[in-house]
Design a protein around this motif. Structure first.
Motif, short mmCIF file in Angstrom:
data_model
loop_
_atom_site.label_atom_id
_atom_site.label_comp_id
_atom_site.label_asym_id
_atom_site.label_seq_id
_atom_site.Cartn_x
_atom_site.Cartn_y
_atom_site.Cartn_z
N ARG A 248 -6.03 -0.88 7.31
CA ARG A 248 -5.11 -1.99 7.56
C ARG A 248 -5.27 -3.08 6.49
O ARG A 248 -4.30 -3.62 5.98
CB ARG A 248 -5.38 -2.56 8.96
CG ARG A 248 -4.18 -3.25 9.58
CD ARG A 248 -4.53 -3.84 10.94
NE ARG A 248 -5.14 -2.90 11.87
CZ ARG A 248 -4.46 -2.06 12.63
NH1 ARG A 248 -3.14 -2.02 12.55
NH2 ARG A 248 -5.08 -1.25 13.47
N ALA A 249 -6.52 -3.36 6.14
CA ALA A 249 -6.78 -4.38 5.11
C ALA A 249 -6.24 -3.93 3.75
O ALA A 249 -5.67 -4.73 2.99
CB ALA A 249 -8.28 -4.66 5.03
N ILE A 250 -6.39 -2.65 3.43
CA ILE A 250 -5.88 -2.12 2.17
C ILE A 250 -4.37 -2.18 2.14
O ILE A 250 -3.75 -2.52 1.12
CB ILE A 250 -6.40 -0.68 1.97
CG1 ILE A 250 -7.90 -0.71 1.67
CG2 ILE A 250 -5.64 0.03 0.86
CD1 ILE A 250 -8.56 0.63 1.71
N SER A 251 -3.73 -1.86 3.27
CA SER A 251 -2.27 -1.93 3.34
C SER A 251 -1.76 -3.34 3.08
O SER A 251 -0.78 -3.55 2.36
CB SER A 251 -1.80 -1.44 4.72
OG SER A 251 -0.41 -1.51 4.84
N VAL A 252 -2.44 -4.33 3.66
CA VAL A 252 -2.05 -5.72 3.45
C VAL A 252 -2.23 -6.10 1.98
O VAL A 252 -1.36 -6.75 1.39
CB VAL A 252 -2.88 -6.65 4.36
CG1 VAL A 252 -2.67 -8.11 3.99
CG2 VAL A 252 -2.51 -6.42 5.82
N ALA A 253 -3.35 -5.69 1.38
CA ALA A 253 -3.59 -6.01 -0.03
C ALA A 253 -2.52 -5.40 -0.92
O ALA A 253 -2.03 -6.05 -1.87
CB ALA A 253 -4.98 -5.53 -0.44
N ALA A 254 -2.13 -4.16 -0.65
CA ALA A 254 -1.09 -3.52 -1.45
C ALA A 254 0.26 -4.19 -1.23
O ALA A 254 1.03 -4.39 -2.19
CB ALA A 254 -1.01 -2.03 -1.09
N ALA A 255 0.55 -4.57 0.01
CA ALA A 255 1.84 -5.18 0.30
C ALA A 255 2.01 -6.52 -0.40
O ALA A 255 3.13 -6.90 -0.78
CB ALA A 255 1.99 -5.36 1.81
N ARG A 256 0.92 -7.24 -0.60
CA ARG A 256 1.01 -8.55 -1.25
C ARG A 256 1.61 -8.43 -2.66
O ARG A 256 2.27 -9.35 -3.14
CB ARG A 256 -0.36 -9.20 -1.33
CG ARG A 256 -0.90 -9.74 -0.01
CD ARG A 256 -2.07 -10.69 -0.25
NE ARG A 256 -2.68 -11.09 1.01
CZ ARG A 256 -3.82 -10.61 1.47
NH1 ARG A 256 -4.49 -9.70 0.76
NH2 ARG A 256 -4.32 -11.03 2.62
N ARG A 257 1.33 -7.32 -3.33
CA ARG A 257 1.86 -7.15 -4.69
C ARG A 257 2.94 -6.07 -4.74
O ARG A 257 3.32 -5.61 -5.81
CB ARG A 257 0.73 -6.81 -5.66
CG ARG A 257 0.02 -5.51 -5.40
CD ARG A 257 -1.12 -5.29 -6.42
NE ARG A 257 -1.72 -3.97 -6.30
CZ ARG A 257 -2.69 -3.65 -5.46
NH1 ARG A 257 -3.18 -4.57 -4.65
NH2 ARG A 257 -3.19 -2.43 -5.43
N PHE A 258 3.42 -5.66 -3.55
CA PHE A 258 4.48 -4.66 -3.42
C PHE A 258 4.09 -3.33 -4.06
O PHE A 258 4.94 -2.63 -4.63
CB PHE A 258 5.79 -5.19 -4.00
CG PHE A 258 6.24 -6.46 -3.38
CD1 PHE A 258 6.68 -6.51 -2.06
CD2 PHE A 258 6.19 -7.66 -4.09
CE1 PHE A 258 7.09 -7.69 -1.47
CE2 PHE A 258 6.59 -8.85 -3.51
CZ PHE A 258 7.04 -8.87 -2.19
N ALA A 259 2.81 -2.99 -3.97
CA ALA A 259 2.35 -1.69 -4.44
C ALA A 259 2.54 -0.66 -3.34
O ALA A 259 2.60 -0.98 -2.15
CB ALA A 259 0.88 -1.77 -4.85
N LYS A 260 2.58 0.59 -3.73
CA LYS A 260 2.66 1.67 -2.75
C LYS A 260 1.28 1.93 -2.15
O LYS A 260 0.25 1.61 -2.75
CB LYS A 260 3.17 2.95 -3.41
CG LYS A 260 4.62 2.89 -3.88
CD LYS A 260 5.08 4.26 -4.34
CE LYS A 260 6.56 4.26 -4.72
NZ LYS A 260 7.05 5.63 -5.03
N ALA A 261 1.28 2.52 -0.96
CA ALA A 261 0.03 2.89 -0.32
C ALA A 261 0.24 4.15 0.53
O ALA A 261 1.24 4.27 1.23
CB ALA A 261 -0.50 1.76 0.56
#
Length: 512
Positions: A248-261
């Protein structure tokens, strides 16, 4: 449960020299953080000490990957040439197969028969994705008017892969193969508990002709190196397999920069047994689903739902099979169940079992630490069956991640589907029945990423693998995974004979 006699000697690692340094930009480097002791979970002893990356090392690895990507030595290499290297990579893996499964068995404690069976399939992932690279085509888009429109794809740039301890090579390869095939550069962060095979894999890739900086391998702790990789602004996609909360934390970090996960997280996979299945067949299938890999897999069939009219017979048969499972040294060919990964994991598993009994579950067999002759320091747990569980108990809803299965009765087909779907997790499931119509009917009602019928644990590079809800997002395998390591661009060509003159008095038609 039975115990095997340990072999006269441990696995010989002399044929597979242990790599211990970070692999960054084609160089072998010492990490800036304190080195990590790699433990053999069958003995509790240190195998070797490896380098450990901190945030600075991660940044260096990402920049090496990004610089290589921009250089075009791999990202712009012709598809046929890149596919040829991928096939050489697969050949190199086959040539070092014994080294790889020896290292992995020693490192994570999975019985060598299981490890060999899994790792011998690794080359398929690289060859399959090399084939997808050659088979891939853009699409022609039918636009109104005098236009020819088509799509093309291009790589993301830098991909960060955070691999787990339980299946280090298989899970890493499921994403590494398509990431490389599509032209990306990769930073692979190993589990701090099982780094050895990934370090060897980087050397195999280099020998196959993968350019320096395309595959970078770092070892280090999750909260430092793992977090730095997941949060790095130059990583265009993060792949993670592990617990739901870190995911969940990784998903949030990726979403902040609009990266894929792509995140393959926790599981509590239901195994539905209908009364038309022979009892012994169902019990053997349930044991396979629950105890392979010592239950340390997100897809483990840890929630056994059995039709009430055959419930007692299936539970009794499962208990009998469970008590005959041979615990022992993973190096022994007749060992069927190895240790769990660490003392901390063993303590957590035993606590979950005790809590389940306190909730009202009936301990049918197992439930204790196991002592294996000759391996007093190993982290062994008796394979455990808990019966008369209800679906609202914590032991039925939370992932134990160990050799523990809970048995829950159901009344009819509708009740089975309701219980199966009533979970925070939705990774995989299995149906055991001799009724073909029921098998398809129930499969269509299970809200899971994967459903097996009369089997479990099966995977293939061509089949999408992944879940939903607290089991994560995205898929590994198939076109679904391959294309998710790319961006798509639409290219539109005006084919009309006249020029564009919107403001010259001849504006007609539509803007969009």
């Amino acid at each position: 449960m039975s115990l095997t006699t340990p072999p006269p000697s441990v696995l010989d690692l002399s044929a597979a020299p242990l790599a211990t340094g970070l692999r960054i930009g084609g160089q072998v480097l010492e990490g800036s953080a304190a080195p990590i002791d790699v433990i053999n979970p069958a003995t509790g002893e240190v195998i070797v000490r490896v380098a450990s990356a901190d945030e600075h090392d991660v940044d260096r690895a990402v920049h090496a990957a990004a610089d290589t990507f921009r250089s075009g030595t791999w990202s712009r290499l012709a598809a046929h040439d890149r596919a040829r290297v991928m096939h050489r990579f697969a050949d190199g893996i086959e040539a070092r197969m014994k080294d790889l499964y020896t290292l992995e068995t020693t490192n994570n404690g999975r019985p060598i028969t299981e490890t060999r069976a899994q790792i011998t399939r690794l080359p398929e992932w690289y060859r399959y994705n090399a084939s997808l690279l050659l088979a891939d085509r853009g699409a022609v888009v039918p636009l109104r008017g005098d236009y020819h429109s088509y799509t093309s794809r291009f790589p993301l740039g830098v991909v960060g892969i955070l691999a787990p301890f339980n299946h280090p090579m298989m899970i890493a390869s499921k994403s590494l193969a398509p990431a490389l095939a599509t032209g990306n550069s990769v930073v692979l962060k190993t589990s701090e508990q099982t780094p050895l095979t990934a370090l060897l894999l980087s050397d195999i890739a280099a020998d196959a002709g993968v350019p320096p900086g395309v595959l970078n391998v770092i070892t280090g702790l999750g909260p430092t190196a793992g977090a730095a990789l997941a949060e790095h602004p130059r990583v265009g996609k993060v792949v993670f397999t592990g617990g739901t909360e870190p995911g969940r934390a990784i998903s949030v970090a990726a979403a902040r920069r609009f990266a894929k996960a792509t995140l393959e997280l926790g599981g509590k996979s239901p195994v539905l047994v209908f009364a038309d299945t022979p009892v012994e067949v169902a019990a053997r299938g349930a044991a396979f689903a629950a105890f392979i890999g010592a239950g340390q897999t997100c897809i483990a069939g840890s929630r056994l739902l059995v039709q009430r009219e055959c419930y007692d017979e299936v539970v009794d048969a499962l208990a009998r099979i469970t008590e005959q499972i041979r615990l022992g040294d993973p190096a022994a060919a007749d060992t069927q169940l190895g240790p769990v990964i660490s003392e901390r994991a063993r303590s957590r598993i035993l606590t979950r079992i005790r809590d389940g009994v306190a909730e009202g579950a009936r301990l049918v067999t197992g439930g204790e630490a196991a002592q294996v002759p000759g391996l007093p320091g190993g982290y062994f747990v008796q394979p455990t069956v808990l019966a008369d569980v209800t679906n609202d108990m914590q032991v039925a809803r939370e992932e134990v991640f160990g050799p523990v299965v809970v048995a829950i009765p159901f009344d009819d087909e509708g009740d089975a589907v309701r219980l199966a779907n009533d979970s925070p997790f939705a990774l995989g499931s299995a149906i055991w029945t001799r009724d073909v119509a029921r098998a398809h009917r129930v499969a269509e009602q299970l809200e899971m990423g994967m459903v097996w019928i009369n089997d479990h644990h099966r995977l293939d590079p061509s089949s999408p693998w992944g879940g939903l809800k607290d089991s994560g997002i995205g898929r590994e395998g198939g076109w679904e995974s391959f294309h998710d390591f790319t961006h798509v661009r639409a290219i539109t060509v005006r084919t009309a004979p006249d020029d564009v003159d919107w403001y010259g008095g001849r504006a007609t038609g539509r803007l969009n």
